[in-house]
Design an enzyme around this catalytic site. Structure first.
Site, PDB file in Angstrom:
ATOM      1  N   ALA A   8      39.365  24.720  15.572  1.00 62.16           N
ATOM      2  CA  ALA A   8      39.506  24.832  17.026  1.00 62.16           C
ATOM      3  C   ALA A   8      38.705  26.069  17.414  1.00 62.16           C
ATOM      4  O   ALA A   8      38.950  27.156  16.891  1.00 62.16           O
ATOM      5  CB  ALA A   8      40.975  25.018  17.387  1.00 62.16           C
ATOM      6  N   GLY A  58      31.708  21.179   9.667  1.00 61.55           N
ATOM      7  CA  GLY A  58      31.787  19.817   9.141  1.00 61.55           C
ATOM      8  C   GLY A  58      31.993  18.810  10.262  1.00 61.55           C
ATOM      9  O   GLY A  58      31.230  17.855  10.436  1.00 61.55           O
ATOM     10  N   ALA A  59      33.041  19.045  11.064  1.00 59.79           N
ATOM     11  CA  ALA A  59      33.351  18.115  12.157  1.00 59.79           C
ATOM     12  C   ALA A  59      32.204  18.065  13.157  1.00 59.79           C
ATOM     13  O   ALA A  59      31.889  16.993  13.698  1.00 59.79           O
ATOM     14  CB  ALA A  59      34.649  18.543  12.841  1.00 59.79           C
ATOM     15  N   GLU A  96      32.304  25.923   4.585  1.00 61.56           N
ATOM     16  CA  GLU A  96      33.528  26.443   5.206  1.00 61.56           C
ATOM     17  C   GLU A  96      34.796  25.906   4.537  1.00 61.56           C
ATOM     18  O   GLU A  96      35.893  26.114   5.036  1.00 61.56           O
ATOM     19  CB  GLU A  96      33.547  26.116   6.706  1.00 61.56           C
ATOM     20  CG  GLU A  96      32.582  26.990   7.490  1.00 61.56           C
ATOM     21  CD  GLU A  96      32.657  26.797   9.001  1.00 61.56           C
ATOM     22  OE1 GLU A  96      32.221  27.706   9.711  1.00 61.56           O
ATOM     23  OE2 GLU A  96      33.132  25.741   9.458  1.00 61.56           O
ATOM     24  N   GLY A 121      22.809  24.581  15.299  1.00 65.97           N
ATOM     25  CA  GLY A 121      22.417  24.373  13.895  1.00 65.97           C
ATOM     26  C   GLY A 121      23.036  23.096  13.338  1.00 65.97           C
ATOM     27  O   GLY A 121      22.396  22.356  12.581  1.00 65.97           O
ATOM     28  N   ASP A 122      24.278  22.827  13.743  1.00 65.99           N
ATOM     29  CA  ASP A 122      24.955  21.612  13.255  1.00 65.99           C
ATOM     30  C   ASP A 122      24.287  20.358  13.806  1.00 65.99           C
ATOM     31  O   ASP A 122      24.137  19.356  13.102  1.00 65.99           O
ATOM     32  CB  ASP A 122      26.441  21.640  13.657  1.00 65.99           C
ATOM     33  CG  ASP A 122      27.165  22.823  13.042  1.00 65.99           C
ATOM     34  OD1 ASP A 122      26.846  23.167  11.884  1.00 65.99           O
ATOM     35  OD2 ASP A 122      28.017  23.422  13.724  1.00 65.99           O
ATOM     36  N   GLY A 143      29.971  24.860  24.554  1.00 65.26           N
ATOM     37  CA  GLY A 143      30.826  24.365  23.481  1.00 65.26           C
ATOM     38  C   GLY A 143      30.010  23.793  22.337  1.00 65.26           C
ATOM     39  O   GLY A 143      28.775  23.741  22.387  1.00 65.26           O
TER      40      GLY A 143
END
Ligand code: RIB
Length: 303
Positions: free
Chosen positions: A16, A45-46, A145, A248-249, A284
């Protein structure tokens, strides 16, 4: 490009993101006021799972959640974009992972991760879930992570099944050689790559271990694509950035989707740059990621 829908597995964290927007990041010892505060779904990851699904991939997420209210928000964010969540494990006596994030008006950020349930993703967890979803994937996406032994075990499962392993080594730490031997594509940022080199892993060494390419992301300065025979530069896309969290994700996920769809290497990097740049124009992490239609509206399609 082929018409094939890429099938991607992600083993990693869910957090979160407790995000405060500030004019300027504070100095040590300084107390400052924020002008906005939002709790967003995040975790590397998410984030990568959601970004890949929004771009049309079939995605399975492996991770650990706590038993608090944040777990519902994180699960929902994955499910809203069609990510398969049946391999998420709930750790009853742990809080869900969280991140304290400060974003300043210039769009730069500082992040502190509180691992929570992510720290309980032991290698045993991989014994209890459907690892065939990893073995059947077109690529496995990994970050750092969750405990390194579990990341390494997931890489080993994928490698054994001939599934390409894409590692985003963030947050960077010392990486065992046996683990790196199971990695195909490394996606570090400039600081992470420098750290790996300081830890005795220059580019040549990484290639001798079997890594086929290294995509070194440098934010607004673009991406260096290192292969054994050449290093090529791909320009960044210029946008009005307001929040760089998760860019980056998005890059990792968009590259994986494009590459697994059969897109040529440099075109896949250009597509990933476009998706990452788009992300920085909204607030976000997962909430800012573009879907294929939004990219198509600005003339960006999978090459
Ligand atoms: O890469 C961005 C992510 O890093 C955030 O969503 C935060 O949760 C941390 O994991």
């Amino acid at each position: 490009m082929t018409d094939k829908i890429p099938n991607i597995a992600v083993v990693g964290s869910l957090n979160a993101d407790l995000t405060a927007y500030v004019e300027t990041l504070p100095q040590p010892g300084q107390t400052i006021m924020s002008h906005d505060f939002v709790v967003y779904p995040g975790g590397k990851g998410a984030n990568q799972a959601v970004a890949a699904a929004k771009l049309g991939a079939k995605v399975t997420m492996f991770g650990c959640l706590g038993s608090d209210s944040y777990s519902g928000m994180l699960r929902e964010s994955l499910e809203n974009v069609g990510v398969l969540t049946s391999n998420l494990v709930t750790i009853e006596d742990s809080p869900t992972g969280a991140a304290i994030i400060l974003v300043e008006d210039s769009s730069e950020n500082e992040i502190v991760v509180i691992p929570g349930a992510n720290a309980r993703f032991s290698p045993d967890v991989l014994e209890k879930v459907h690892i065939e979803k990893i073995e059947q994937a077109d690529a496995l996406l990994l970050q750092l992570e969750i405990p390194l032994e579990s990341v390494a075990k997931a890489a080993q499962i994928a490698h054994k099944a001939g599934v390409p392993v894409i590692l985003n080594p963030a947050p960077v730490c010392e990486l065992p050689i046996e683990f790196l031997q199971h990695v195909d594509i490394l996606v570090p940022n400039q600081t992470e790559l420098k750290k790996l080199q300081e830890n005795g892993l220059p580019l040549e060494k990484l290639f001798t271990l079997g890594i086929k390419m290294i995509l070194e992301t440098r934010g607004a300065s673009g991406v260096w694509v290192h292969t054994q025979d050449a290093s090529r530069h791909v320009e960044a896309v210029k946008v009005n950035a307001i929040d760089t969290v998760g860019a980056g994700d998005t890059f990792v996920a968009a590259f994986a989707v494009a590459y697994c769809s059969g897109t040529d290497l440099l075109d896949a990097v250009r597509f990933a740059n476009q998706a990452a740049a788009f992300t920085t124009t909204r607030k976000g992490a997962q909430s800012s990621f573009p879907n294929s239609e939004e990219l198509a509206e600005i003339g960006v399609n999978l090459p």
